[in-house]
Design a protein around this motif. Structure first.
Motif: not given
Lengths: 308, 463
Positions: B43-44, B47, B50-51
């Motif tokens: 997930q990190s 993220v 995605t950022d």
């Protein structure tokens, strides 16, 4: 209260069947305290296990509170035991991780009794067996006699119909033995709880109201202690006809193996003889010499019968 | 038997049997930590990526270009629920002023403004430094509506005023130096130092605010290089670099925003006599070649897009980027979960062994309980509760482990100078704990059944 009908038990070892109990019949009345006396291998422990529903007999029926426990399944038996049967073991069998009070409460835990109610009951019983100050100690911090008192309190907490005590003094010295027996007798007197005490020691058995003697799987004698006026007013006549323990000793020496018929014949012959000193064969296991209180009813001396 | 009593007895056992408890807890905690860490790393990374994607592709924007779309026949177009009246007179496929006005009036549209690509040209500063910039023709006043922030200055309505992005202020070097460097790099293509030097030069900032610049165009039609310079343009605003973007990456994209009026003037100035085409690609007047629509919420992107398509226009969003990422990371997360579960299965074997051993050691106790009236179900429940408790404790330890591991990972990545931050989403904690408790319960079932089947008589018999 408790009826044992035609109980026969045998087990298979290899290809051979070994018979442990032969057609045992007897009954115990409510509030009675009886002894199952016998040397090791006589079948007394097997009989106790059968009566407690821990084993199933090969034949016969056992009725406790008019229910045939032989026909019950394991879970039903567990429930029945929980409500109707109390246990006192030779080696106390307390759970070491629980405190004295928690050990006494344990049977009620299985009945989902509320903690408050069972605590009050446990403390009252500990008081009754004389160790109210030990409630928060662990079993390992107690002496043998104290542990057996805990075990007695535990057996009483469910107010069972009958308590089976398996050699309750077997691990104790003679002084403590006397204390424990007197506690049991006292409880029987005050609470009217039925006790069945299995023992190999005559001096323990002789303090009970009746003695059933087992030898090699046969119930050979049933003797009645001189009744106490308050507790045991009636004596069953046919029981009185049976002989006393000494007779059995002689028979054991005279003829091997015995059948029930032979035993009965020889017992009848033995009954005619006057009190003969018991033989020394298997002396440490068998009943000791003096047994003044257990005579046939006809010979019983009313003066000696009373005190335990 | 009350749950409270069962739990208390289980807790007593767990407390008492420290070795078994320790063994089981270690096994479960490793498995639990593996699941939490695996999921969290996935997930990190998601993220982080995605950022990064969001920096380059705005998810709440729709790019509209002429042509395509769904031809409206009056029946189709169920989506959106908007009220787009399709006029037969609308030029099919063309992005006209009229259509722009319709789009601006649509529900959920925050802003709609043309952002027209006009090609790449050379920007020349007064001190003769050059840079290749991408010219975008837009309403300069609208820049802030599209999440652009001014670092310096702002938008001016005057003709000849331009806005530069942050990248366009970096790496301005004079022609000579640049040519020299290029020559050297050609001569020694494997000289790393030269490349590092080039990168370094590429991020050297220059003060451009309120400076004058010119646009230079080359006539590729003629044989000899012919250059033309525009009249001076004034830099009235510098945009801030997007959050999290480093200078090197920013320097790769140099953009100059100018108003349509400035673009027309520039186009006139830079036209070559012998050439029919302008150096600036400009659409016919009253039409646009690109439009950017900002929508109030990502959830409304699709409905707005459908309405735009009814205007026989192409509409494209960036959501597919996110979906693509999501698919990829879902796969990574599943793989991570698989690894965690595998570790838990291995851990559960240790629990089964430890619990079975414990059952055998406690046979006598079980026998006593049975004699005292405990039924099979009660014995089984006691053992399963004990196993669940071990699972819970292992889970808690596992959570602690996973935080330690993530701290270590952050230190490791931090020291490597990467901008990625590992974190544990709160949702992963209950997932890890549930797996731990489930493992405890599942691996406790066999020992519990075996305990409940213990024959009371055999158990209490003394040898």
């Amino acid at each position: 209260m408790l009826r044992v009908e035609d109980i026969t038990h045998s087990y298979k070892s290899g290809n051979e069947w070994t018979s442990v109990l032969h057609k045992i019949n007897f009954a115990v009345k409510e509030g009675e305290m009886v002894a199952l006396l016998g040397s090791s291998g006589s079948g007394k422990s097997t009989l106790l296990n059968l009566m407690a529903g821990l084993m199933k007999p090969t034949e016969g029926h056992i009725y406790i509170a008019d229910k045939d426990i032989v026909k019950m399944g394991e879970n039903k038996l567990a429930e029945f035991r929980r409500k109707n049967i109390g246990f006192i073991f030779q080696a106390y069998e307390l759970i070491t991780s629980l405190t004295v009070r928690e050990n006494v409460e344990l049977p009620l835990v299985f009945q989902s009794v509320s903690p408050r109610a069972r605590k009050a009951k446990a403390l009252a019983l500990l008081e009754q067996v004389g160790i109210p100050d030990k409630a928060d100690l662990f079993p390992s911090q107690l002496s043998g006699g104290q542990q057996q008192r805990v075990s007695i309190a535990r057996s009483l907490i469910t107010e069972p119909s009958v308590i089976f005590a398996d050699e309750p003094t077997g691990n104790l010295d003679s002084k403590t033995e006397e204390e424990i027996i007197s506690i049991l007798l006292n409880l029987n007197r005050t609470m009217k709880t039925t006790f069945i005490v299995v023992t190999h020691e005559y001096k323990v058995a002789e303090q009970m109201q009746r003695i059933f003697t087992l030898k090699d799987g046969f119930l050979i004698t049933e003797s009645q202690r001189e009744p106490q006026v308050q507790t045991e007013p009636q004596i069953e006549p046919q029981l009185e006809l049976k002989t006393e323990v000494q007779g059995e000793e002689q028979i054991a020496e005279e003829a091997e193996p015995q059948t029930m018929v032979e035993v009965e014949e020889q017992l009848a012959a033995g009954a005619e003889q006057e009190a003969v000193e018991p033989q020394t064969a298997a002396a440490d296991e068998d009943p000791p010499a003096e047994e003044p209180e257990h005579q046939t009813a006809a010979e019983a001396d009313p003066a000696e019968g009373g005190k335990p | 038997m009350k749950i409270r009593d069962i739990s208390r007895m289980a807790w007593e056992q767990v407390k008492r049997r420290k070795v078994v408890t320790g063994l089981c807890m270690t096994g479960i905690s490793i498995g639990c930590a593996a699941i939490i860490v695996a999921l969290s790393v996935g997930q990190s990374a998601q993220v982080y990526v995605t950022d990064q994607v969001n920096q380059n592709f705005k998810m709440d924007e729709i790019m509209v270009s002429p042509g395509g779309g769904i031809p409206s026949n009056g029946k189709g177009g169920s989506g959106g629920g908007g009220s787009v009246e399709v006029n037969e007179n609308l030029d099919p496929g063309k992005l006209t002023d009229q259509k722009l006005k319709i789009i601006q009036g649509l529900n959920h549209v925050k802003a709609a403004s043309p952002f027209q690509e006009a090609g790449y040209l050379q920007m020349v500063t007064v001190d003769n430094k050059i840079a290749d910039v991408r010219i975008i023709i837009a309403d300069l006043k609208m820049l802030t509506a599209y999440d652009h922030k001014f670092k310096q200055g702002g938008a001016s309505g005057q003709v000849g005023s331009v806005v530069l992005n942050y990248g366009a202020t970096l790496g301005l070097i004079d022609l000579e130096t640049r040519q020299k460097l290029f020559d050297q790099m050609n001569a020694e293509p494997f000289n790393q130092e030269l490349y590092q030097q080039y990168d370094k030069l590429g991020v050297v900032p220059a003060e451009m605010y309120r400076k004058q610049i010119q646009i230079q165009a080359q006539d590729y039609g003629s044989t000899a290089p012919v250059y033309k310079l525009s009249s001076p343009l004034q830099v009235d605003g510098i945009l801030a670099s997007p959050k999290g973007m480093d200078d090197l990456r920013a320097s790769y994209e140099k953009i100059m925003y100018m108003s349509p009026e400035t673009a027309v003037q520039l186009s006139k100035e830079l036209s070559f006599d012998n050439s029919t085409t302008s150096v600036l690609t400009l659409p016919p007047e009253g039409t646009y070649n690109s439009l950017t629509v900002k929508v109030d919420d990502v959830a409304n992107i699709k409905s707005v897009e459908q309405m735009i398509q009814k205007l026989t226009l192409n509409a494209q969003d960036n959501l597919f980027q996110q979906e693509m990422l999501k698919e990829q990371f879902d796969m990574i997360k599943m793989a991570a979960l698989g690894i965690g579960v595998f570790i838990l299965v291995i851990a559960s074997i240790s629990i089964i062994v430890a619990m079975t051993m414990s059952t055998h050691q406690r046979r006598r106790q079980i026998g006593i309980m049975k004699v005292l009236g405990a039924n099979m179900g009660q014995i089984r429940n006691m053992f399963i509760t004990e196993a669940a408790l071990l699972g819970l404790l292992g889970g808690i330890l596992g959570v602690a482990f996973s935080y330690l591991i993530m701290m270590g990972l952050n230190k490791l990545v931090g020291s490597a100078g990467e901008g990625m931050n590992f974190f544990i989403p709160t949702m992963n904690l209950p997932i890890g704990m549930s797996f731990a408790i489930m493992t405890g319960v599942l691996s406790g079932i066999y020992p519990a059944i075996s305990a409940s089947r213990t024959d009371a008589l055999t158990a209490i018999k003394r040898d």
